[in-house]
Each structure stands twice: as C-alpha cells, then as structure tokens.
Design a protein around this motif. Structure first.
Motif, short mmCIF file in Angstrom:
data_model
loop_
_atom_site.label_atom_id
_atom_site.label_comp_id
_atom_site.label_asym_id
_atom_site.label_seq_id
_atom_site.Cartn_x
_atom_site.Cartn_y
_atom_site.Cartn_z
N UNK A 12 27.35 62.59 62.42
CA UNK A 12 26.85 63.95 62.58
C UNK A 12 27.99 64.96 62.62
N UNK A 13 29.07 64.62 63.29
CA UNK A 13 30.24 65.50 63.33
C UNK A 13 30.81 65.72 61.93
N UNK A 14 30.92 64.66 61.16
CA UNK A 14 31.43 64.77 59.79
C UNK A 14 30.52 65.64 58.93
N UNK A 15 29.22 65.46 59.04
CA UNK A 15 28.28 66.26 58.25
C UNK A 15 28.35 67.72 58.66
N UNK A 16 28.39 67.98 59.95
CA UNK A 16 28.46 69.36 60.44
C UNK A 16 29.76 70.03 59.99
N UNK A 17 30.88 69.32 60.13
CA UNK A 17 32.16 69.89 59.73
C UNK A 17 32.21 70.11 58.21
N UNK A 18 31.61 69.22 57.45
CA UNK A 18 31.56 69.40 56.00
C UNK A 18 30.78 70.65 55.64
N UNK A 19 29.65 70.88 56.31
CA UNK A 19 28.86 72.08 56.04
C UNK A 19 29.66 73.33 56.35
N UNK A 20 30.32 73.36 57.50
CA UNK A 20 31.09 74.55 57.91
C UNK A 20 32.30 74.75 57.00
N UNK A 21 33.06 73.70 56.74
CA UNK A 21 34.29 73.87 55.95
C UNK A 21 33.98 74.23 54.50
N UNK A 121 39.50 67.07 58.20
CA UNK A 121 38.95 66.06 59.10
C UNK A 121 38.82 64.76 58.33
N UNK A 122 39.49 63.73 58.80
CA UNK A 122 39.38 62.41 58.19
C UNK A 122 38.63 61.51 59.15
N UNK A 123 37.50 61.02 58.67
CA UNK A 123 36.66 60.20 59.52
C UNK A 123 35.92 59.20 58.64
N UNK A 124 35.93 57.96 59.02
CA UNK A 124 35.25 56.89 58.29
C UNK A 124 35.71 56.79 56.84
N UNK A 125 36.98 57.08 56.58
CA UNK A 125 37.53 57.00 55.24
C UNK A 125 37.20 58.18 54.35
N UNK A 126 36.59 59.22 54.92
CA UNK A 126 36.22 60.41 54.16
C UNK A 126 37.02 61.60 54.69
N UNK A 127 37.62 62.37 53.80
CA UNK A 127 38.38 63.55 54.18
C UNK A 127 37.61 64.79 53.76
N UNK A 128 37.41 65.70 54.70
CA UNK A 128 36.67 66.94 54.45
C UNK A 128 37.53 68.11 54.89
N UNK A 129 37.73 69.15 54.12
CA UNK A 129 37.45 69.28 52.69
C UNK A 129 38.54 68.58 51.88
N UNK A 130 38.21 68.15 50.72
CA UNK A 130 39.16 67.44 49.87
C UNK A 130 39.78 68.34 48.81
N UNK A 131 39.68 69.64 48.97
CA UNK A 131 40.23 70.60 48.02
C UNK A 131 41.65 70.98 48.41
N UNK A 132 42.51 71.22 47.41
CA UNK A 132 43.87 71.67 47.67
C UNK A 132 44.02 73.17 47.45
N UNK A 133 43.43 73.68 46.38
CA UNK A 133 43.51 75.10 46.07
C UNK A 133 42.17 75.62 45.58
N UNK A 134 41.97 76.90 45.79
CA UNK A 134 40.83 77.61 45.22
C UNK A 134 41.40 78.72 44.36
N UNK A 135 40.90 78.86 43.15
CA UNK A 135 41.42 79.90 42.26
C UNK A 135 40.28 80.52 41.46
#
Length: 142
Positions: A12-21, A121-135
């Motif tokens: 749940x923490x990973x899903x919530x943080x993914x939504x926010x980030x 946030x790295x949790x359960x082998x998943x990193x959120x967000x996985x983006x480096x740049x936005x352009x």
C-alpha cells in the motif's frame, strides 16, 4: 491482524507513493510543456532581424522571463538542445525556432541544487519513480 498489516502495508505504501510521485511528475511535465510553448510564442515578439543576428541575448532574455514566471524554480529548469544546455535553437533554412526545457529528477553529478527534490522509493525490487529527466520541446515557425 498485525501480521496481515505488516505484510500488506509495504505494498500500500508503494502504491500510494507511486500515485503521489507520478502526479508530481505529470504536473512538472505539463508545466514544462506550457513553458516551452509560451517561450516559443514570446520569442515571436522580437524583431525578425534580431532573431537571425549573432546577438542571442534578446532571445535568451525572453525565454528566461517566461521560465522565471513559473511555479517551478528556474534553477531546476535547464535547456536540452543538442545536449549542451542551450534552451533554444533557430533553424535558419526552415525559419523554425525550437525551445527545449528539461528538469532532472536524479542527481548524477553530486550537485543537488539543480535537481527537483523527488526522492526515490525502492521497495520489493521496484523503484518509484523510475524517471531520470523530464523534458518538453516546442517548435514554432518564424
């Protein structure tokens, strides 16, 4: 009950943080798109003879003025034309102006002053967000 909570909470923490980030990433992306198109339109107010001269301060000043009026700090917004940090390029054969703005999300060189503060946030082998740049790039015919 506590065992189930301990097992489900990280997910749940990973899903919530993914939504926010990713919501923050989308907001920054929409802002960059608006800024690049507004900057391209603002450059149209410059005299055509100045646009194609070797003096680029007027063009850079118009783009900087648009960027400075954003909710994003101008320190985190850089240029991404040709990989050298320029914010714009004028293609004379086609009379085309290309404005490219970029925000880095990761700190590759150790200087955190020019990076958007969005921790990973790295949790359960998943990193959120996985983006480096936005352009975002906008082009307008002169």
């Amino acid at each position: 009950m506590a065992i189930e909570f301990a097992i489900i909470f990280p997910l749940f923490l990973l899903i919530f943080y993914a939504i926010v980030s990713y919501a923050i990433c989308f907001a920054v992306m929409f802002t960059l798109h608006g800024l690049s198109s507004d900057a391209a339109r603002a450059v149209l107010s410059i005299e055509r003879t100045v646009l194609f001269s070797s003096d680029t301060t007027a063009v850079e000043q118009e783009i900087t003025d648009v960027v400075n009026h954003s909710w994003l700090s101008s320190d985190v917004i850089s240029g991404c034309v040709d990989g050298d940090g320029k914010r714009y390029e004028i293609i004379e054969g086609n009379d085309l102006l290309k404005v490219c703005l970029e925000v880095r999300l990761t700190d590759a060189d150790g200087d955190s002053s020019n990076v958007l503060a969005l921790p990973r946030l790295s949790l359960l082998g998943i990193t959120v967000p996985h983006l480096d740049t936005l352009s975002s790039t906008s082009s307008i015919r002169l």
